[in-house]
Motif scaffolding. Structure first.
Motif, PDB file in Angstrom:
ATOM      1  N   MET A   2       0.812  -1.204   0.000  1.00  0.00           N
ATOM      2  CA  MET A   2       0.000   0.000   0.000  1.00  0.00           C
ATOM      3  C   MET A   2       0.852   1.263   0.000  1.00  0.00           C
ATOM      4  O   MET A   2       0.342   2.340  -0.255  1.00  0.00           O
ATOM      5  CB  MET A   2      -0.908   0.033   1.223  1.00  0.00           C
ATOM      6  CG  MET A   2      -2.203  -0.685   1.012  1.00  0.00           C
ATOM      7  SD  MET A   2      -3.125  -0.068  -0.413  1.00  0.00           S
ATOM      8  CE  MET A   2      -4.785  -0.199   0.201  1.00  0.00           C
ATOM      9  N   LYS A   3       2.105   1.134   0.308  1.00  0.00           N
ATOM     10  CA  LYS A   3       2.969   2.306   0.299  1.00  0.00           C
ATOM     11  C   LYS A   3       3.138   2.775  -1.143  1.00  0.00           C
ATOM     12  O   LYS A   3       3.496   2.017  -2.021  1.00  0.00           O
ATOM     13  CB  LYS A   3       4.341   1.932   0.896  1.00  0.00           C
ATOM     14  CG  LYS A   3       5.216   3.126   1.232  1.00  0.00           C
ATOM     15  CD  LYS A   3       4.737   3.841   2.478  1.00  0.00           C
ATOM     16  CE  LYS A   3       5.563   5.107   2.704  1.00  0.00           C
ATOM     17  NZ  LYS A   3       4.980   5.911   3.788  1.00  0.00           N
ATOM     18  N   ARG A   4       2.827   4.053  -1.358  1.00  0.00           N
ATOM     19  CA  ARG A   4       2.863   4.563  -2.728  1.00  0.00           C
ATOM     20  C   ARG A   4       3.952   5.605  -2.880  1.00  0.00           C
ATOM     21  O   ARG A   4       4.514   6.114  -1.924  1.00  0.00           O
ATOM     22  CB  ARG A   4       1.498   5.163  -3.061  1.00  0.00           C
ATOM     23  CG  ARG A   4       0.366   4.137  -2.961  1.00  0.00           C
ATOM     24  CD  ARG A   4       0.198   3.366  -4.205  1.00  0.00           C
ATOM     25  NE  ARG A   4      -0.253   4.262  -5.278  1.00  0.00           N
ATOM     26  CZ  ARG A   4      -0.718   3.843  -6.424  1.00  0.00           C
ATOM     27  NH1 ARG A   4      -0.800   2.561  -6.690  1.00  0.00           N
ATOM     28  NH2 ARG A   4      -1.110   4.702  -7.340  1.00  0.00           N
ATOM     29  N   ARG A   5       4.163   5.965  -4.135  1.00  0.00           N
ATOM     30  CA  ARG A   5       5.140   7.005  -4.452  1.00  0.00           C
ATOM     31  C   ARG A   5       4.731   8.323  -3.806  1.00  0.00           C
ATOM     32  O   ARG A   5       3.558   8.665  -3.760  1.00  0.00           O
ATOM     33  CB  ARG A   5       5.202   7.193  -5.969  1.00  0.00           C
ATOM     34  CG  ARG A   5       5.435   5.900  -6.675  1.00  0.00           C
ATOM     35  CD  ARG A   5       4.337   5.605  -7.660  1.00  0.00           C
ATOM     36  NE  ARG A   5       2.998   5.723  -7.074  1.00  0.00           N
ATOM     37  CZ  ARG A   5       1.923   5.304  -7.684  1.00  0.00           C
ATOM     38  NH1 ARG A   5       1.996   4.722  -8.837  1.00  0.00           N
ATOM     39  NH2 ARG A   5       0.733   5.450  -7.130  1.00  0.00           N
ATOM     40  N   ASP A  60      -3.821  12.113  -8.539  1.00  0.00           N
ATOM     41  CA  ASP A  60      -2.759  11.316  -7.935  1.00  0.00           C
ATOM     42  C   ASP A  60      -3.339  10.070  -7.269  1.00  0.00           C
ATOM     43  O   ASP A  60      -4.427  10.113  -6.695  1.00  0.00           O
ATOM     44  CB  ASP A  60      -2.047  12.183  -6.873  1.00  0.00           C
ATOM     45  CG  ASP A  60      -0.775  11.526  -6.362  1.00  0.00           C
ATOM     46  OD1 ASP A  60      -0.163  10.733  -7.096  1.00  0.00           O
ATOM     47  OD2 ASP A  60      -0.416  11.816  -5.215  1.00  0.00           O
ATOM     48  N   GLN A  61      -2.615   8.941  -7.397  1.00  0.00           N
ATOM     49  CA  GLN A  61      -2.968   7.681  -6.719  1.00  0.00           C
ATOM     50  C   GLN A  61      -4.068   6.893  -7.433  1.00  0.00           C
ATOM     51  O   GLN A  61      -4.728   6.044  -6.827  1.00  0.00           O
ATOM     52  CB  GLN A  61      -3.392   7.902  -5.254  1.00  0.00           C
ATOM     53  CG  GLN A  61      -2.428   8.733  -4.436  1.00  0.00           C
ATOM     54  CD  GLN A  61      -1.169   7.979  -4.098  1.00  0.00           C
ATOM     55  OE1 GLN A  61      -1.218   6.829  -3.687  1.00  0.00           O
ATOM     56  NE2 GLN A  61      -0.023   8.601  -4.301  1.00  0.00           N
ATOM     57  N   THR A  62      -4.262   7.183  -8.726  1.00  0.00           N
ATOM     58  CA  THR A  62      -5.293   6.446  -9.462  1.00  0.00           C
ATOM     59  C   THR A  62      -4.717   5.173 -10.078  1.00  0.00           C
ATOM     60  O   THR A  62      -3.620   5.182 -10.621  1.00  0.00           O
ATOM     61  CB  THR A  62      -5.880   7.330 -10.577  1.00  0.00           C
ATOM     62  OG1 THR A  62      -6.413   8.519 -10.001  1.00  0.00           O
ATOM     63  CG2 THR A  62      -6.973   6.598 -11.337  1.00  0.00           C
ATOM     64  N   ASP A  63      -5.487   4.099  -9.990  1.00  0.00           N
ATOM     65  CA  ASP A  63      -5.140   2.845 -10.659  1.00  0.00           C
ATOM     66  C   ASP A  63      -6.111   2.595 -11.807  1.00  0.00           C
ATOM     67  O   ASP A  63      -7.306   2.903 -11.703  1.00  0.00           O
ATOM     68  CB  ASP A  63      -5.236   1.666  -9.678  1.00  0.00           C
ATOM     69  CG  ASP A  63      -4.022   1.591  -8.768  1.00  0.00           C
ATOM     70  OD1 ASP A  63      -3.222   2.545  -8.731  1.00  0.00           O
ATOM     71  OD2 ASP A  63      -3.886   0.570  -8.074  1.00  0.00           O
ATOM     72  N   ARG A  67      -2.603  -1.546 -13.424  1.00  0.00           N
ATOM     73  CA  ARG A  67      -2.321  -2.802 -12.717  1.00  0.00           C
ATOM     74  C   ARG A  67      -2.068  -3.950 -13.717  1.00  0.00           C
ATOM     75  O   ARG A  67      -2.672  -3.992 -14.781  1.00  0.00           O
ATOM     76  CB  ARG A  67      -3.496  -3.183 -11.815  1.00  0.00           C
ATOM     77  CG  ARG A  67      -3.681  -2.243 -10.658  1.00  0.00           C
ATOM     78  CD  ARG A  67      -4.542  -2.895  -9.591  1.00  0.00           C
ATOM     79  NE  ARG A  67      -4.951  -1.928  -8.578  1.00  0.00           N
ATOM     80  CZ  ARG A  67      -5.721  -2.237  -7.540  1.00  0.00           C
ATOM     81  NH1 ARG A  67      -6.171  -3.474  -7.380  1.00  0.00           N
ATOM     82  NH2 ARG A  67      -6.062  -1.313  -6.657  1.00  0.00           N
ATOM     83  N   ASN A 109      -9.446  -1.758  -0.090  1.00  0.00           N
ATOM     84  CA  ASN A 109     -10.162  -0.555  -0.487  1.00  0.00           C
ATOM     85  C   ASN A 109     -11.358  -0.933  -1.371  1.00  0.00           C
ATOM     86  O   ASN A 109     -11.318  -1.939  -2.084  1.00  0.00           O
ATOM     87  CB  ASN A 109      -9.178   0.325  -1.263  1.00  0.00           C
ATOM     88  CG  ASN A 109      -9.611   1.772  -1.329  1.00  0.00           C
ATOM     89  OD1 ASN A 109     -10.787   2.063  -1.495  1.00  0.00           O
ATOM     90  ND2 ASN A 109      -8.659   2.676  -1.224  1.00  0.00           N
ATOM     91  N   ILE A 135     -12.212   0.270  -4.122  1.00  0.00           N
ATOM     92  CA  ILE A 135     -11.843   0.220  -5.534  1.00  0.00           C
ATOM     93  C   ILE A 135     -11.311  -1.150  -5.926  1.00  0.00           C
ATOM     94  O   ILE A 135     -11.388  -1.541  -7.094  1.00  0.00           O
ATOM     95  CB  ILE A 135     -10.776   1.287  -5.901  1.00  0.00           C
ATOM     96  CG1 ILE A 135      -9.468   1.039  -5.159  1.00  0.00           C
ATOM     97  CG2 ILE A 135     -11.300   2.697  -5.646  1.00  0.00           C
ATOM     98  CD1 ILE A 135      -8.289   1.817  -5.723  1.00  0.00           C
TER      99      ILE A 135
END
Lengths: 674, 674
Positions: free
Chosen positions: A1-4, A40-43, A160, A655, A657
């Motif tokens: 879960m750690k993201r950029r 930001d943070q979209t998959d 993904r 999540n 999503i």
């Protein structure tokens, strides 16, 4: 879960005093003056279609006032694949033309003091939108909006890695709207007999193979509504309250916001099998609508119905969105006001006729539902507004009378309404028939259905716990019957069944109430003595006939079978409540005359105790502002239950999503070769 | 889950008018006039010790009046193995002597009207008890009490097939007292940073390998207390509110009720390894007590501490109960009043000395905890009453002063208290050392520990949401640190870690509150306008420094690291509530001066708003009777998280009693060869 992490944001803003940072957003998903949607943070699923919206804001006044309200029109936007590649201008990256510059102005209140003082902040906007794009190569992307010379907004996107093997042929996706684990626990208590702390039968949900939890929070607020949350479940994208499959931009137009492709559209486009939508709500309501519709405003009911049948652009038909639900094979629910020619229907036309003209069977009651053939697409609209509740259809049937809600619009009562089980089983048959015949493209590649128990939520909103639990038990009964039916037609092993909710309500049972004692007291405070807690909560009064003993020899079932209460209005009732509620009155008795109305508008224009509701109860002061006449949604994670091929993926905590991606992977929808 | 049904109950009772069938029980688990404990539907671990209590009731008056109040003293009791075997008299079946007949009288109120009228029903009882028995052969048993010539009470018992292979060497069992999923969701919201709806870090609980739900209801009431529920978790038997590892009989004596053997006693008896008890509560409180103590009354604190160190019969030392915890190797918690010579300690004696005399290291603060060796049994009592809360130990440390709660009883303040993490990590080291050395029997067959975050429950009771969530986050931090520590000492792969709760509170977050705006309003109703719901709930104000933007560049951590809030008292706070509460006032601000006291006794002797609590808030009328000054427990299923050998068994939905059997099976405690 750690993201950029984004280390490049505008430094000069950090020192600003932002009284409104955490609420009353200028624009959700855009804490700086440059906005990128998807944010930001979209998959993304490989190949999933989406629009891009860029906005550069220049507030004229307020704590963020900038450049005298003149936004930078010369902003640039580039995209880079991976962490080290070249950041290519979006037109070059996607091979599209530079979009036209758009400009508009909007205003908002920085906080409640500003609202009271009527001093809005006014914001001028320069914007561009890129339409109907997709990313197919799995991996990380960086999108950069550069503006105001020194500022940039960076969005990290990920495509993904898609599943390459399809596990599930069919998907049956149940949504218990607003359904939480405390509600499932309460439903079990009133419907399933327990002896000395051991249940003699269980909910079907209790018996599913896989259990998970999903987090329902929104993009820009930690509480969601059903449009926003359905968007997350169906597209894998968090969005904003009231938005259906779009990111909410700041423009006024509800049909120009950046879209994302839904699971139903993807199923149509990539597999081509039949799809079904079943709900006990009016069929333009958010949870069914979100399978097909794209609009920032869930209240655009006519447009939603238009989008079911036609393109997914709603009233903005010039936009190039290429996919749609292509007219779902099954649409069952309430909401006749969007079909009867009149103010609620698309362009005021007869929309039953519009569907019939496109080859639909159109039906209006349970008799017709049972009789209708399975070869054609079928529109079943069974009432004006939301459909009748389980309790009123089975226990208090007189409440169906006088509603003047017949779906044909003739002002008679819709007395012959099907239940969720009736609709879902018939929908399975139609989808199955169309999946295997020429009419439904006949590729036998399976079907996709969403079936919603909508009024768990609607009845929890009005604090009508009993009706809400009745709807929940009907959902459970529907799941049980669907499993049996799928086994009968040989499709159970091929079908991924997922059951979840879109959000919660802070409902829980905390004790028992002696309703006879409560009603007999005249003093408000003395009435509360009727509430028993801990050892005085007692045992469930719903699973035994009045006056009988809680032993095995007294197992009896109500007319609706073993999975429903024997009686709905026992002397010893459960006592329940919410974390938040409007002013109302409690007596813990069944609302005999139909769904409850806990609060009504008082002389001061705000919501107060409904003087005709639970008149023998005691007052409970509200904890919501005076505009709220109902309970509200809550934060808690909701349960996910799943059986069938691909269902192991639904274990654990994730999540909302991720539900989209798990279903898409079970269907291998992200596999470009599909 | 479908069980055998009892078709043989007393026919003549069925027609009786039982106004009290579902509440105000004559005796829980005994709806007829003949009572068998363990009652119908009981499951046993093979070889697990238990007592049998039989009672025959003859009410003198009331709706069940029988035989002028003369109970049948010639009742018989037989047991049959399987459905067809001979029903052998219990003395023959177990090879024991016929117990002496006991007689007593008790009274109860049939309902609230009878209570108000002060007209109790009086019941004469004839009884026998068989002590310290066990069943080893797996399968079904039928126990029959025949009485009053024509009546019989049948109890179906099952000895479950035990696991024959031991999977786990060690068991680390965490209990978040009162912890529900809505609380875990809220804790995640305030401690873990989210960007555009995606969490950048997660709770440790979110990341566990296996997820389950357990049903917490009681034997005779659907709401449980912590004694009753801990009994279910530790013995696999549902019991009654306030009972610790006994079935509640109707006699006055709190130490003659029929016992069942606990997981800790079984671990001692069958494996012989070290056991540990850690809690942030006073150590005689129900959840820690339930590992070792046996009494119908959880308030027998001195007896509980006596039972830790000595036999498990409490003050009824003549009873032949053969197992006990044999003095747990580790006891860490609060509750010095049971150890300081005085009214709270066993026989008024210095009980620190009693432990020291049996070879314990005795410690009183965190400095000593860190320094103490790992070879000896260790008693660490760190405060009078419950230990200080995480927030007060880390954020508002001045609140530790003036408490006069030093565990040595000298009237100074317990300023140097360890946290749950400190206690748990040290306990692991002591248990590990003793498991592998001669002092702890040295068989290296593993250890068993229960570690409780007790004040999640205690702070939810007093509506101190912030402190409750602080305790929950400390639990999560403890789990995380324990996993790391177990990895470091090479025991992680050998250790079954289970995390669950014993019951819930109906807590949920439903929106956000602008605390500045709320405090600034003078009108009660206007204050409620500060509550934002849906899109106005905003984002978490706890994870960013005041005034900063919710973007990645503003990730900062509080002094306690990434798994705790950056600030505890932001302007935009979460708004939360309960399904049930006493009269109180809400302002959604942090309680600065220590744990909250929401209600106090008014002139009428009942509980009203505490005039000094949240004085700038608005009033919230209660939904509980006037004796309740706190919130109460609730019904909802609670989550179970598990890692390690045997943890797959904790997936899905099950009864609380199954936790005992799952842990026992991971340890193969039911294997007679063990």
């Amino acid at each position: 879960m750690k993201r950029r992490s984004n280390t490049a944001a505008a430094a000069f803003l950090l020192g600003a005093t932002l009284v409104s940072a955490q609420t009353f957003h200028r624009l959700g998903g855009c804490p700086t003056l440059g906005c990128v949607f998807p944010p930001d943070q979209t998959d993304f699923l490989s190949g999933q279609l989406f629009d891009i919206r860029l906005e550069v804001h220049a507030p004229i006044n307020g704590s963020e006032a900038h450049n005298a309200g003149v936004p930078d029109e010369k902003f640039t936007f580039c995209i880079q694949n991976g962490s080290k590649g070249e950041c290519k201008n979006a037109t070059q990256f996607f091979g599209v033309k530079e979009p036209a510059l758009e400009k508009w102005t909007f205003s908002y209140y920085e906080d409640l003091f500003a609202r009271d003082a009527k001093t809005p902040a006014v914001v001028n906007v320069a914007s561009k939108a890129y339409r109907a794009l997709s990313l197919t190569k799995p991996g990380d992307y960086v999108a950069k909006l550069k503006y105001n010379n020194v500022s940039q907004t960076v969005a990290h996107w990920t495509v993904r890695q898609p599943a390459t093997t399809r596990k599930a042929k069919n998907v049956l996706f149940f949504i218990g709207d607003g359904m939480t684990q405390p509600m499932i626990t309460a439903a079990r208590l009133i419907a399933h007999k327990s002896i000395n702390g051991r249940y003699q039968s269980l909910m079907q949900m209790d018996q599913m193979d896989n259990l998970g939890h999903q987090m329902t929070h929104s993009l820009d607020s930690f509480i969601t509504d059903s449009a926003n949350s359905a968007t997350a479940l169906y597209t894998g994208k968090k969005s904003s309250v009231n938005a259906l499959n779009v990111y909410a931009d700041s423009s006024k137009n509800s049909f120009d916001d950046p879209k994302v492709e839904t699971i139903a559209e993807l199923f149509r486009r990539r597999i081509g099998g039949p799809i079904g939508i079943v709900s006990t709500a009016y069929i333009a309501d958010a949870t069914p609508a979100a399978l097909c519709a794209h609009t920032r405003d869930r209240n655009q009911y006519a447009a939603v119905v238009y989008e079911y049948l036609n393109s997914a652009n709603g009233w903005n038909t010039s936009l190039p969105w290429p996919t749609s639900c292509e007219g779902p094979d099954v649409i069952f629910g309430g909401g006749a006001e969007q079909f009867i020619a009149g103010p609620g229907s698309p362009n005021g036309t007869d929309y039953y006729k519009a569907f019939a003209d496109k080859g639909y069977n159109v039906i209006w009651n349970n008799t017709a539902l049972q009789a209708v053939g399975t070869s054609k697409k079928t529109l079943g609209i069974f009432s004006v507004s939301n459909m009748a509740k389980w309790i009123d259809r089975h226990v208090l049937t007189d409440n169906l009378k006088g509603q003047k809600n017949s779906p044909n619009g003739d002002g008679t009562d819709a007395l012959d309404q099907p239940g969720l089980k009736d609709m879902t089983l018939k929908a399975i048959d139609i989808l199955q028939a169309r999946a295997t015949s020429g009419n439904g493209k006949g590729n036998n590649k399976g079907w996709f259905m969403m079936s919603e128990a909508a009024s768990i939520d609607k009845m929890m909103h009005v604090l009508d716990y009993d009706r809400a639990l009745g709807e929940l038990l009907e959902l459970d009964d529907t799941i049980r019957a669907s499993i049996e039916h799928l086994k009968k037609i040989g499709e159970y092993e091929n079908t991924l069944i997922v059951i979840t909710a879109d959000h919660g309500h802070g409902f829980d049972v905390f004790g028992g109430a002696d309703t006879k004692y409560l009603a007999a007291q005249t003093d408000e405070r003395k009435k509360r003595d009727a509430i028993g807690v801990y050892e005085s909560s007692g045992l469930s009064g719903y699973t035994v006939a009045e006056g009988s003993l809680p032993t095995n020899d007294t197992i009896v079932f109500g007319s609706e079978g073993p999975n429903f209460p024997v009686q709905w209005n026992p002397r010893y009732a459960y006592a329940a409540g919410f974390g938040a509620n409007p002013d109302h009155r409690e007596s813990y008795t069944l609302n005999q005359n139909g769904p409850r109305v806990p609060a009504t508008k008082g002389d001061d224009g705000t919501m107060h105790v409904n003087p005709t509701d639970h008149t023998d109860g005691f007052n409970v002061g509200g904890t919501l502002d005076g505009t709220q006449g109902q309970g509200v949604h809550s934060l808690q994670d909701v349960s996910v239950f799943a059986n069938g091929p691909g269902s192991e993926a639904f274990r654990g905590v994730y999540n909302s999503i991720d539900i989209f991606f798990k279903i898409a992977d079970a269907l291998a929808l992200g596999n470009a070769k599909n």
